[in-house]
Scaffold this active site. Structure first.
Site, short mmCIF file in Angstrom:
data_model
loop_
_atom_site.label_atom_id
_atom_site.label_comp_id
_atom_site.label_asym_id
_atom_site.label_seq_id
_atom_site.Cartn_x
_atom_site.Cartn_y
_atom_site.Cartn_z
N ARG A 112 0.65 -1.53 0.19
CA ARG A 112 -0.23 0.05 -0.03
C ARG A 112 0.67 1.20 0.07
O ARG A 112 0.50 2.39 0.62
CB ARG A 112 -1.05 -0.10 1.18
CG ARG A 112 -1.80 -0.61 1.16
CD ARG A 112 -3.27 -0.93 2.17
NE ARG A 112 -3.53 -1.79 2.35
CZ ARG A 112 -5.04 -2.26 2.42
NH1 ARG A 112 -5.22 -0.31 3.28
NH2 ARG A 112 -5.44 -2.48 2.92
N TYR B 261 -0.11 4.98 -1.49
CA TYR B 261 -0.75 5.62 -1.30
C TYR B 261 -0.16 6.44 0.05
O TYR B 261 -0.55 7.23 -0.25
CB TYR B 261 -2.21 5.12 -1.30
CG TYR B 261 -3.29 5.50 -0.63
CD1 TYR B 261 -3.80 6.73 -1.07
CD2 TYR B 261 -3.72 5.52 0.38
CE1 TYR B 261 -4.52 7.34 -1.06
CE2 TYR B 261 -5.07 5.59 1.07
CZ TYR B 261 -5.37 7.69 0.32
OH TYR B 261 -6.26 7.70 0.43
N ASN C 38 -12.57 5.48 6.77
CA ASN C 38 -13.21 4.56 6.40
C ASN C 38 -14.57 5.74 5.73
O ASN C 38 -14.91 5.94 6.93
CB ASN C 38 -13.28 2.88 6.63
CG ASN C 38 -12.38 2.33 6.05
OD1 ASN C 38 -11.27 3.00 7.03
ND2 ASN C 38 -12.11 1.47 5.83
N PHE D 268 -19.61 -5.59 -0.24
CA PHE D 268 -21.03 -6.62 0.39
C PHE D 268 -22.06 -6.29 -0.29
O PHE D 268 -22.70 -6.65 -0.16
CB PHE D 268 -20.70 -6.61 1.45
CG PHE D 268 -19.21 -7.01 2.11
CD1 PHE D 268 -18.50 -7.18 1.78
CD2 PHE D 268 -19.01 -6.12 3.57
CE1 PHE D 268 -16.94 -7.78 2.06
CE2 PHE D 268 -17.96 -7.04 4.10
CZ PHE D 268 -17.06 -7.38 3.27
N ASP E 184 -10.45 -13.33 7.93
CA ASP E 184 -10.78 -14.38 9.34
C ASP E 184 -12.00 -13.78 9.27
O ASP E 184 -13.37 -14.09 9.83
CB ASP E 184 -10.40 -14.90 10.03
CG ASP E 184 -9.23 -13.93 10.94
OD1 ASP E 184 -9.50 -12.93 10.54
OD2 ASP E 184 -8.87 -14.29 11.86
N GLY E 185 -12.76 -12.69 8.89
CA GLY E 185 -13.20 -11.51 8.99
C GLY E 185 -13.31 -10.75 10.35
O GLY E 185 -13.74 -10.01 10.67
N THR F 152 -10.35 -5.52 11.93
CA THR F 152 -12.00 -4.29 12.01
C THR F 152 -12.21 -2.72 11.19
O THR F 152 -10.53 -2.27 10.82
CB THR F 152 -12.37 -4.01 13.21
OG1 THR F 152 -10.97 -3.13 14.09
CG2 THR F 152 -12.50 -5.10 14.29
N ARG F 153 -12.84 -2.15 11.18
CA ARG F 153 -13.05 -0.91 10.57
C ARG F 153 -13.57 -0.40 10.98
O ARG F 153 -14.90 -0.39 12.38
CB ARG F 153 -13.18 -0.45 8.96
CG ARG F 153 -12.63 -1.12 8.16
CD ARG F 153 -10.88 -0.64 8.07
NE ARG F 153 -10.34 -1.15 7.02
CZ ARG F 153 -8.63 -1.94 7.26
NH1 ARG F 153 -9.31 -2.35 8.49
NH2 ARG F 153 -7.73 -2.61 6.31
N1 UDP Z 1 -12.98 -6.72 1.98
C1 UDP Z 1 -13.00 -7.25 2.55
N2 UDP Z 1 -14.08 -8.20 1.40
C2 UDP Z 1 -14.03 -6.89 0.63
C3 UDP Z 1 -13.84 -5.89 0.44
C4 UDP Z 1 -12.60 -5.27 1.62
O1 UDP Z 1 -13.10 -8.49 3.69
O2 UDP Z 1 -14.54 -7.28 -0.77
C5 UDP Z 1 -11.93 -6.44 3.81
C6 UDP Z 1 -10.68 -5.63 3.57
O3 UDP Z 1 -9.55 -6.66 3.11
C7 UDP Z 1 -10.37 -4.47 4.60
C8 UDP Z 1 -11.43 -4.39 4.35
O4 UDP Z 1 -12.34 -4.81 4.40
O5 UDP Z 1 -9.75 -5.35 5.91
C9 UDP Z 1 -11.64 -2.81 4.44
O6 UDP Z 1 -11.08 -3.06 2.88
P1 UDP Z 1 -11.11 -1.37 1.96
O7 UDP Z 1 -10.85 -1.56 0.33
O8 UDP Z 1 -12.62 -1.12 1.95
O9 UDP Z 1 -10.12 -0.21 2.83
P2 UDP Z 1 -9.41 0.31 3.59
O10 UDP Z 1 -9.41 0.13 4.77
O11 UDP Z 1 -8.35 -1.17 3.69
O12 UDP Z 1 -8.43 1.04 2.77
#
Ligand code: UDP
Length: 334
Positions: free
Chosen positions: A165, A168, A197, A214, A229-230, A233-234
């Site tokens: 990353r 960016y 986010n 999603f 594994d999901g 967090t965000r």
């Molecule tokens: N993510 C996910 N499935 C998806 C898209 C994203 O599980 O189809 C997860 C991604 O791995 C991250 C989080 O969602 O942990 C947020 O991802 P995003 O690309 O929206 O933004 P980031 O905060 O990573 O820049």
């Protein structure tokens, strides 16, 4: 518009770079609705004409196709003329021009680095010359994979300069350093907003980020793809809340850095379940490999924004999803 003395009050004049993007277009819309005039620049790398087409006839909006990475681009001449027109009570330059989705900035790596560095420099020169207030869109990504949680502005982050990353994160970190140096050495009236986010209508359905993915998957009854594994967090902020904070920041005289975001933290698994539920979807959750460099946790500490701007988010995730899902239904024709 009549002021208290019975005269005609002059509007504010804004140059918004990235005007056709997700956040940029909402920002332009809000500024126009407050009676301001806006010159919007976009190179349409990720921005879309249809995000601003409904604003073009407002009379106070000048859209320009231009690239901020090139100082000789005609957009700078137009912007100088606009800001110097003496028709404004005060003037502003807002830098919201950059790819922001990991999927997209990893495709346009050099462009992302140039926009964050040269583009920011060119806009800082414009703001300094025209004595305009400058607001730089930075990002929670400058914290990298944070070791401090929630993230406070004093935390310096944990970023790999050559990581997946980095194009960016380092562009935005350089942008922050550049803004700070202009404040220190050229007395530029500038502030930096670290955006966490954000989601809402106009975040492209093919953007690759979590809410567009999603929601599109759930509405199409396709598998909802969780990376890893999901449990990462965000904290998701609705775009109208963010834009309100950015405009307040512009109107303030604060010259430092501020986090703006919603502190409501959620795991990606919980988010997937919530979106499946609220869309009434038949989708199943599937797990795909974690994308490299994906931060494990993210949540803003917004104490500074509360104190300096008297700002905090008002839209809950449930309310924000209700305001967002219909837009994706329309895009997808579902
Ligand atoms: N993510 C996910 N499935 C998806 C898209 C994203 O599980 O189809 C997860 C991604 O791995 C991250 C989080 O969602 O942990 C947020 O991802 P995003 O690309 O929206 O933004 P980031 O905060 O990573 O820049």
């Amino acid at each position: 518009m009549a002021d208290e003395l019975g005269g005609t009050s002059m509007p504010k004049g804004y140059v918004v770079a990235g005007a056709a993007g997700f956040i940029g277009s909402h920002l332009v819309e809000a500024l126009l609705s407050q009676g301001s005039s806006v010159l919007g620049i976009d190179n349409y790398l990720t921005g879309k004409q249809e995000n601003i087409s409904h604003l073009v006839n407002s009379g106070n909006f000048i859209p320009i196709n231009g690239d901020i990475s090139f100082p000789e681009d005609a957009c700078f001449q137009s912007a100088r003329q606009f800001l110097g027109s003496k028709n404004f009570k005060s003037t502003y330059v807002f830098n919201f021009a950059s790819a922001a989705s990991p999927l997209i900035y990893q495709e346009f790596q050099i462009e992302t680095l140039m926009a964050g560095s040269l583009g920011t420099k060119n806009l800082l020169d414009l703001a300094t010359e025209t004595s305009s207030r400058f607001i730089q869109a930075s990002t929670s990504e400058i914290y990298g994979n944070p070791k401090v949680h929630p993230q406070v502005e004093e935390y310096h982050g944990d970023v790999d300069p050559i990581g997946p990353r980095s194009m960016y994160d380092e562009a935005k970190r350089f942008g922050e350093a550049l803004v700070t140096s202009y404040v220190n050495t050229r007395n530029t009236n500038a502030g930096i907003v670290r955006i966490f986010n954000t989601y809402g209508p106009r975040m492209r359905e093919d953007d690759g980020r979590v809410i567009p993915n999603f929601v599109s998957q759930a509405l199409s009854n396709c598998d909802v793809t969780i990376y890893g594994d999901g449990n990462q967090t965000r904290s998701m902020c609705f775009v109208a809340d963010l834009v309100r904070g950015i405009i307040k920041f512009g109107n303030s005289s604060f010259r430092g850095v501020l986090n703006l975001g919603n502190p409501e933290e959620i795991t990606m698994l919980e988010l997937a379940e919530k979106i499946i539920k609220v869309t009434g979807s038949k989708s199943k959750i599937v797990h795909l490999p974690m994308s490299p460099g994906d931060p494990e946790r993210r949540r803003p500490d917004i104490s500074r924004a509360k104190k300096v701007l008297s700002w905090q988010p008002e839209v809950t995730l449930s309310q924000g999803l209700d305001l967002t899902i219909p837009w994706y239904r329309e895009q997808l024709g579902i």
